[in-house]
Design an enzyme around this catalytic site. Structure first.
Site, PDB file in Angstrom:
ATOM      1  CG  HIS C 129      -1.926   0.982   1.351  1.00 30.02           C
ATOM      2  ND1 HIS C 129      -1.690   2.280   1.739  1.00 30.02           N
ATOM      3  CD2 HIS C 129      -3.264   0.900   1.138  1.00 30.02           C
ATOM      4  CE1 HIS C 129      -2.828   2.953   1.750  1.00 30.02           C
ATOM      5  NE2 HIS C 129      -3.806   2.144   1.384  1.00 30.02           N
ATOM      6  CG  ASP C 206       0.571  -2.276   6.006  1.00 31.90           C
ATOM      7  OD1 ASP C 206      -0.359  -2.470   6.818  1.00 31.90           O
ATOM      8  OD2 ASP C 206       0.422  -1.681   4.923  1.00 31.90           O
ATOM      9  CD  GLN C 209      -6.585  -4.807   4.229  1.00 34.60           C
ATOM     10  OE1 GLN C 209      -7.440  -5.574   4.675  1.00 34.60           O
ATOM     11  NE2 GLN C 209      -6.878  -3.577   3.838  1.00 34.60           N
ATOM     12  CE  LYS C 232      -7.126  -0.098   6.111  1.00 37.67           C
ATOM     13  NZ  LYS C 232      -7.878   0.228   4.892  1.00 37.67           N
ATOM     14  CB  CYS C 372      -3.604   3.080  -1.721  1.00 36.27           C
ATOM     15  SG  CYS C 372      -4.831   4.348  -1.455  1.00 36.27           S
TER      16      CYS C 372
HETATM   17  C1  LIG Z   1      -2.291  -2.960   3.399  1.00 35.80           C
HETATM   18  C2  LIG Z   1      -2.704  -1.601   3.839  1.00 35.80           C
HETATM   19  N1  LIG Z   1      -1.792  -0.801   4.414  1.00 35.80           N
HETATM   20  C3  LIG Z   1      -2.103   0.432   4.846  1.00 35.80           C
HETATM   21  C4  LIG Z   1      -3.364   0.926   4.731  1.00 35.80           C
HETATM   22  C5  LIG Z   1      -3.621   2.320   5.212  1.00 35.80           C
HETATM   23  O1  LIG Z   1      -4.401   2.335   6.362  1.00 35.80           O
HETATM   24  P1  LIG Z   1      -5.036   3.690   6.834  1.00 35.80           P
HETATM   25  O2  LIG Z   1      -5.719   4.287   5.651  1.00 35.80           O
HETATM   26  O3  LIG Z   1      -5.990   3.291   7.909  1.00 35.80           O
HETATM   27  O4  LIG Z   1      -3.933   4.562   7.330  1.00 35.80           O
HETATM   28  C6  LIG Z   1      -4.357   0.128   4.137  1.00 35.80           C
HETATM   29  C7  LIG Z   1      -5.754   0.574   3.993  1.00 35.80           C
HETATM   30  O5  LIG Z   1      -6.099   1.523   3.336  1.00 35.80           O
HETATM   31  C8  LIG Z   1      -4.011  -1.140   3.682  1.00 35.80           C
HETATM   32  O6  LIG Z   1      -4.919  -1.945   3.102  1.00 35.80           O
END
Ligand SMILES: Cc1ncc(COP(=O)(O)O)c(C=O)c1O
Ligand SMILES: Cc1ncc(COP(=O)(O)O)c(C=O)c1O
Lengths: 415, 138, 415, 138
Positions: C129, C206, C209, C232, C372
């Site tokens: 992401h 990260d 997910q 999430k 993203c």
């Molecule tokens: C794998 C992953 N990393 C990071 C994020 C970013 O999370 P957030 O938007 O809650 O900061 C997301 C979700 O958008 C994601 O799916």
């Protein structure tokens, strides 16, 4: 309860009915909440806005094509518009942040690290909350700049001579509070911004204690950056606003990277979304932004002029009542017109923490400590103060309860 | 309006067989933008004639049927028009080209990407700056 | 409704009753919410936790002596304990942030700007992401370091050969996702951390997910930093967690300055509070931190093993059902055991946005776009994909509805 | 327990007339800490004798009655004790000195600041590290 305040402005009893927490008892006593400068309570309308969002249209925003996403995006952006309008600003210049502290730090990183160079002068004041000092200290250290402070007058105002002197040194940044969270002093933000801009500085104004308490019009103040917190203005925790002039925002580096703030990502570089989105990385705090919109609606319905009128009456009453207490010293300007609805004080040799503990037993919640204003504490030459701070649901009764609690502390401490 | 109405024969035809798709060898204006919200992409190239008219216009891009069809339709409409005409174009013109579909706010951005690219390019050529209206509700 | 899923794990119908939003209609149809990787819906228990906080004990935390303050502080810290325990970590190592994006950016600023030097190598991967790419790009640029990416195998895994090769260059940082938000791939975080640590790198994982979808035990994974988002995992928006090894946290510079994170402020320098408070500047998002605690309780009651079991069954069902659709291509590993509960796909030449619009009309909410993950989109050689992602309240019925919607799109687009 | 019981005669007396208040001319241990949550401050200085005993101990500080009284009481208790004794001190000992008041979690931090300063100083002198227990509920 006898002395519920009836201003021409609004019916306090009716207002109180909007705040569910005020029904609660503390140590068997009526809750007398006088810690509003730390955080305010929330009306049912704000709580309902959160419940409604989560129960009916919760979704991530901006990137969704589906109905929930469209609804959440529309509500989030509508809230941005209302909040910007509430302070006389443009939606495009309103960045949602966690609160005032994140706002000043955002300016430090995204504007400061880019534009401040070795040897530059940064100016803050001795009446600031740490949130408007520490980011500039850190910036000064990382860029090799110098940080100096505007001194205070004995009656708790900014010393204009001291400011003028510093301005002659051509600072790049002048950071000051619109309203002190300890002295209550309301600074003439318009005049200070004008002077600072004439000296070539960028202005960062801390509105944490002003936006919740009296009408603020950024169009006339003219600050480059203006920060405030939702939780201090009847809104939820976790949301606040940085207002920034569009040209400055556009010219800044991003703050946090990822999510919403991206246009395109390549292996070795990325490009950014338009402002204000460029500064809203990751999933934003959707629910609380919407909740802040509801808080703004609530305050707008009361009318900020009325809120101010109400607080001035409480202030006058508090100063009358407390002036009769021997050994009690109140800080800040004498004139209620020059200060906001809070009273910081010390009582004999009773330490503020001890006083707060004794008051709590009477259901009275005040704040005690340095109020994140240690430079100011040193100016006042005290380690701490007690602080009673007001908002729309406070009444003369609350102030009477405060006084009774102080008298009880006096008895226990044999003052 | 149901999606069956949005995705009429005509839109699908423009999506699959975009008119004026491609690059110009010689051009005076080259404008490109992406929709940061969805990644849709449009590039337009324009050749201007002696009377400041759009002599030739082509586009390339990738994205949804709506963004690609509307960009293509817009190039057809623009061809031969004076540059000043571009200033008069409003989003309703684009909606009309698409058959006035009932689009949600995020899909509206798809529909208007082509117009934004056209305007940004032509305004820049005319020495002006195109400031997208702050119209989130579409 | 016929095919509501009955796992041995839990009763989906009962679970669904806990989520008020699922009663809502979209375009007159039952809401089929399949956009859980973007954000999940919230059970009544989480909404109630917020309402309870604002109606009964809202107050600023940590610095209060009064009862509301004590209660709010206790609840906030209790939530930190539950959340840390939920992922097998220590409360002292749990920093509350806005979300995953703020977490990685915090590491960039507070760890990266201090410890990364010119010429250093940073490693990320092509399945990240943007939140786990862009901070490192920005760090590389500001420190003069280099950022390289672990390549992917054709079946959607990290290419271990590519990783090993990069590790031989002694990177200072290895940032990777525990689970891809597009491919669904579950990476062997324990093995990658071990390899990266052996090569002398600090690891940033990260968990956005993973934590919501299967049991995570940081004690065995051993990541230096581990980030996830509350929204999430059934929690409120505006809250997330950065787990960091205590030694590393202590050794870091502060991120934002002001408020909670301060010990003492002097004219020219300040000293910091202990970890994790050092990284929680300003008024924290109290209500939503407490709400996240409620979400963790809800998931714990269901059991994360059961959540995982449920999602694997949905995944298997979805792949069965969708394999019958001509022109539909699913991305990521074949084996459900190696992937999380989401399916990203493309359908003929129907662009994902157009598909999402058509599905929305049927009440089916999916995500469409680059998610993203633009570097990954380039690997897959598509501009965008559609993504259906599951959580505890999804059923076989939902997947049937998805399929029917796709078939409708096929009819409209004459696929 | 009401605040009248917390602020007993004895506590107020220690607050207003703290025993062992001041600085040592010669000392082996100098330990200082503040409570970041309220700004209370305690500094302790200790002179150690040949048998590793606390020969002399003094403190200075500012803060509430509870933090100052408990620090003062603790210095009285510590005087003459072997350094190893400091390792055995637990928060209940401090509460007992104060008359077992019913303190909320934030006031507990006031009560325990003196103990933290004492332990940090002595542990450091003994070459150990004092890691404050992660006990937020007090
Ligand atoms: C794998 C992953 N990393 C990071 C994020 C970013 O999370 P957030 O938007 O809650 O900061 C997301 C979700 O958008 C994601 O799916
Ligand atoms: C004057 C002033 N500035 C800044 C802040 C910081 O606001 P926040 O804690 O919401 O970031 C506060 C409140 O604590 C304040 O009173």
């Amino acid at each position: 309860m006898t002395g519920l305040l009836q201003t021409e402005a609004f019916d306090v009893e009716k207002v109180r009915a909007d705040f569910p927490i005020l029904k609660r008892k503390v140590h068997g006593k009526r809750l007398v909440y006088l810690d509003n400068a730390a955080t305010t309570q929330k009306p049912q309308a704000v709580i309902d806005a959160l419940v409604d969002y989560y129960s009916r249209y919760n979704s991530n925003v901006h990137r969704s094509v589906h109905t929930l996403g469209e609804e959440a995006t529309a509500a989030y952006e509508a809230s941005r518009e209302r909040v910007a309008k509430f302070v006389g600003g443009e939606p495009r210049e309103a960045v949602f942040v966690r609160g005032t502290t994140e706002a000043t730090n955002l300016v430090r990183y995204a504007w400061g690290e880019k534009h401040i160079a070795k040897g530059d002068l940064l100016v803050s004041t001795r009446m600031e909350h740490h949130s408007n000092i520490v980011p500039w200290q850190l910036l000064a250290r990382s860029r090799g700049a110098t940080l100096k402070f505007v001194e205070l007058t004995p009656d708790g105002h900014l010393d204009m001579g001291s400011l003028e002197e510093l301005l002659r040194e051509s600072p790049r940044l002048v950071a000051f509070t619109h309203c002190s969270n300890v002295l209550g002093t309301i600074n003439d933000a318009t005049a200070i911004c004008a002077k600072a801009h004439a000296a070539g500085a960028v202005t960062v104004v801390d509105g944490a204690q002003s936006v919740p308490h009296f009408p603020v019009d950024l169009a006339s103040i003219g600050a480059d950056f203006y920060a405030f917190s939702g939780h201090k203005m009847l809104g939820p925790t976790g949301i606040g606003v940085l207002m920034g002039k569009k040209q400055l925002l556009q010219d800044m580096d991003p703050f946090e990277g990822g999510g919403e703030m991206i246009r395109e990502v390549f292996d070795d570089h990325s490009t950014w979304n338009d402002v204000p989105y460029k500064f809203e990385a990751g999933t934003v705090n959707i629910a609380d932004a919407i909740g802040l919109g509801a808080a703004v609606d609530y305050l707008t319905a009361l009318g900020m002029d009325n809120v101010r009128k109400h607080e001035v009456r409480l202030l006058d009453y508090a100063r009358d009542v407390l002036s009769g207490v021997k050994g009690l010293q109140v800080y800040g300007p004498e004139d209620s017109q020059q200060r906001s609805g809070l009273v910081a004080f010390n009582y004999a040799d009773v330490h503020p923490h001890d006083l707060a503990t004794i008051l709590d037993e009477e259901g009275v919640a005040i704040r005690s400590g340095h109020h994140c204003a240690q430079l100011l504490m040193r100016c006042l030459d005290v380690p701490a103060t007690s602080r009673a701070s007001f908002h729309v649901y406070n009444s003369y009764d609350d102030i009477d309860a405060l006084k009774q609690g102080i008298m009880k502390a006096g008895a226990i401490f044999k003052v | 309006m149901s999606s069956a109405d949005i995705y009429r024969e005509l839109i699908l035809d423009y999506y699959r067989n975009p008119r004026n798709f491609g690059k110009l060898e010689k051009f005076d204006i080259d404008s490109h933008d992406t929709n940061p919200l969805c990644g849709d992409e449009i590039e337009m190239q324009i050749r201007v004639d002696g009377q400041n008219r759009i002599e030739e216009i082509k586009f390339t891009g990738k994205g949804c049927a709506i963004s690609q069809a509307s960009a293509s339709m817009l190039t057809e409409l623009a061809k031969g028009k004076p540059l000043e005409w571009v200033r008069q174009v409003v989003k309703e013109d684009v909606f009309k080209l698409l058959g006035n579909p009932d689009l949600g706010p995020s899909r509206v951005k798809c529909a208007l990407l082509g117009m934004k690219v056209l305007k940004t390019g032509v305004y820049g050529y005319l020495g002006a700056h195109y400031d997208e209206p702050d119209d989130r509700s579409g």
